[in-house]
Scaffold this active site. Structure first.
Site, PDB file in Angstrom:
ATOM      1  N   LYS A  54      11.925 -19.046  -2.301  1.00 16.86           N
ATOM      2  CA  LYS A  54      11.803 -17.618  -1.763  1.00 16.86           C
ATOM      3  C   LYS A  54      12.966 -17.157  -0.875  1.00 16.86           C
ATOM      4  O   LYS A  54      12.847 -16.281  -0.393  1.00 16.86           O
ATOM      5  CB  LYS A  54      10.132 -17.700  -0.861  1.00 16.86           C
ATOM      6  CG  LYS A  54       9.552 -17.600  -1.761  1.00 16.86           C
ATOM      7  CD  LYS A  54       7.891 -17.667  -1.345  1.00 16.86           C
ATOM      8  CE  LYS A  54       6.306 -18.147  -2.223  1.00 16.86           C
ATOM      9  NZ  LYS A  54       5.935 -18.860  -1.504  1.00 16.86           N
ATOM     10  N   GLN A  98       2.852 -20.443   4.052  1.00 21.14           N
ATOM     11  CA  GLN A  98       2.692 -21.541   3.045  1.00 21.14           C
ATOM     12  C   GLN A  98       1.563 -22.244   3.022  1.00 21.14           C
ATOM     13  O   GLN A  98       1.162 -22.711   3.340  1.00 21.14           O
ATOM     14  CB  GLN A  98       3.805 -22.379   2.843  1.00 21.14           C
ATOM     15  CG  GLN A  98       4.003 -22.714   1.114  1.00 21.14           C
ATOM     16  CD  GLN A  98       4.230 -22.222  -0.299  1.00 21.14           C
ATOM     17  OE1 GLN A  98       5.084 -20.876   0.053  1.00 21.14           O
ATOM     18  NE2 GLN A  98       3.590 -22.484  -1.098  1.00 21.14           N
ATOM     19  N   ASP A 121       1.588 -11.256   1.536  1.00 21.08           N
ATOM     20  CA  ASP A 121       0.471 -12.174   0.175  1.00 21.08           C
ATOM     21  C   ASP A 121      -0.412 -11.270   0.382  1.00 21.08           C
ATOM     22  O   ASP A 121      -1.624 -11.802  -1.105  1.00 21.08           O
ATOM     23  CB  ASP A 121       0.264 -13.828   1.382  1.00 21.08           C
ATOM     24  CG  ASP A 121       0.994 -14.864   0.709  1.00 21.08           C
ATOM     25  OD1 ASP A 121       1.152 -14.719  -0.230  1.00 21.08           O
ATOM     26  OD2 ASP A 121       1.222 -15.787   1.572  1.00 21.08           O
TER      27      ASP A 121
HETATM   28  N1  GUN Z   1       0.824 -21.207  -1.831  1.00 19.17           N
HETATM   29  C1  GUN Z   1       0.789 -20.969  -3.733  1.00 19.17           C
HETATM   30  N2  GUN Z   1       0.772 -19.721  -4.444  1.00 19.17           N
HETATM   31  C2  GUN Z   1       0.826 -19.157  -2.796  1.00 19.17           C
HETATM   32  C3  GUN Z   1       1.231 -18.089  -2.374  1.00 19.17           C
HETATM   33  O1  GUN Z   1       1.078 -17.135  -3.445  1.00 19.17           O
HETATM   34  N3  GUN Z   1       1.597 -17.300  -1.195  1.00 19.17           N
HETATM   35  C4  GUN Z   1       1.029 -18.059  -0.069  1.00 19.17           C
HETATM   36  N4  GUN Z   1       1.452 -18.304   1.240  1.00 19.17           N
HETATM   37  N5  GUN Z   1       1.245 -19.748  -0.299  1.00 19.17           N
HETATM   38  C5  GUN Z   1       0.734 -20.413  -2.052  1.00 19.17           C
END
Ligand code: GUN
Length: 311
Positions: A54, A98, A121
């Protein structure tokens, strides 16, 4: 028949280039650089890989990007204090905490503390509620990426039978709502669904987000269906890899060299001959999630700028 490959990597590249072009325009017009802050608590290795990708995508597209690496033993209170600080910072357009969080942290409380306007998100109840009411604002990145892929690949959604396997906050539930928004006829199935393969075999569009390696076999797939594989699992057992990819495949040969490979929730060797189109793992849904995060951060930036929060 061998399923057409739905190339998520190629589409992600396009989406990231679109985001980069928009940032360039903003900067050329004297605007502030959009910014994303990611919070990573603890040492989960898969999470560390996601967060690094990311961060790289943000930098390549010209975003300001920051990763807050926090200790595994962090308390809910300390994490809430960090979220509050990011909420208050006008330079921060997007906040992503996350998941999964360590056990001692109350994840629901943390996600609800994020300013909904910065919730890239789309997990906050305000954003989830807006989506449920058919007025989407910030939408979870993985299902949003899947809709973008279906649109750009011209897979018909209006009137199509769609079956979503899984009911998670991150994928299954928002996926079902987005497909309803596209006028598909949607069924959500899960671990307690009766006659699971039969129900899945009704689908023109089958989205597998159940978290079980290669569980979706040819028994689950109508000939010609579009199959979207959201799963990602590491395979280290050569016998399993032979079963998933075939002894003659390049994937099996490479796995023998590297010691591991990846498989999704879909059994590729059994499903590819039946499906009409299929997302590969890796290179399908995964890259789209990162690309949509950039799109969401830009959407949050634009919405905040237009509400006069920042310039
Ligand atoms: N962990 C796995 N996929 C995601 C996601 O799309 N967002 C977040 N914050 N954590 C994750």
């Amino acid at each position: 028949m061998t399923a057409r490959k739905l190339d998520g990597t190629a589409l992600a590249k396009t989406l990231r280039a679109e985001a980069a072009a928009e940032v360039e325009k903003i900067i050329a017009a004297g605007g502030r650089r959009p910014g994303l802050d990611v919070v990573l608590v603890g040492e989960n290795s898969a999470s560390a890989v996601y967060v690094a990708s990311k961060d790289r995508a943000c930098e390549e597209a010209g975003f300001r990007s920051a990763i807050h690496r926090e200790p595994a033993g962090m308390s809910t209170r300390d994490l809430l204090a960090l979220v509050e600080k990011l909420n208050a910072n006008p330079e921060v357009d997007g906040i992503l905490v996350q998941l999964p969080l360590p056990e001692q942290v109350d994840a629901d409380q943390v996600l609800e503390a994020i300013d909904p306007a910065k919730d890239v998100d789309g997990f906050h109840a305000i954003n989830a509620g807006a989506l449920a009411q058919g007025r989407p604002r910030l939408v979870p990145c993985t299902p949003a990426g899947i809709i973008e892929l279906l649109r750009r690949e011209e897979i018909p959604m209006v009137g199509a039978r769609a079956v979503v396997m899984g009911r998670s906050l991150i994928v299954g539930r928002p996926m079902a709502l987005l497909l309803i928004g596209e006028h598909a006829t949607v069924t959500v199935v899960h671990s307690r669904t009766r006659d699971l393969p039969e129900v899945c075999r009704e689908a023109d569009i089958l989205v597998a987000a159940i978290g079980r390696p290669a569980m979706v076999t040819d028994r689950f797939v109508k000939p010609g269906a579009t199959v979207i594989d959201v799963g990602i699992h590491r395979v280290t057992d050569p016998d399993q890899a032979r079963d998933y990819f075939g002894a003659e495949s390049r994937r099996f040969a490479r796995m023998s060299e590297n010691g591991s490979t990846l498989v999704g929730d879909v059994h590729p060797r059994l499903v590819a001959p039946v499906a009409g189109a299929l997302t590969p793992v890796p290179g399908g849904v995964g890259p789209l999630t990162v690309a949509m995060l950039l799109k969401n951060t830009l959407a949050a930036y634009r919405a905040r700028c237009s509400q006069g929060a920042v310039s």
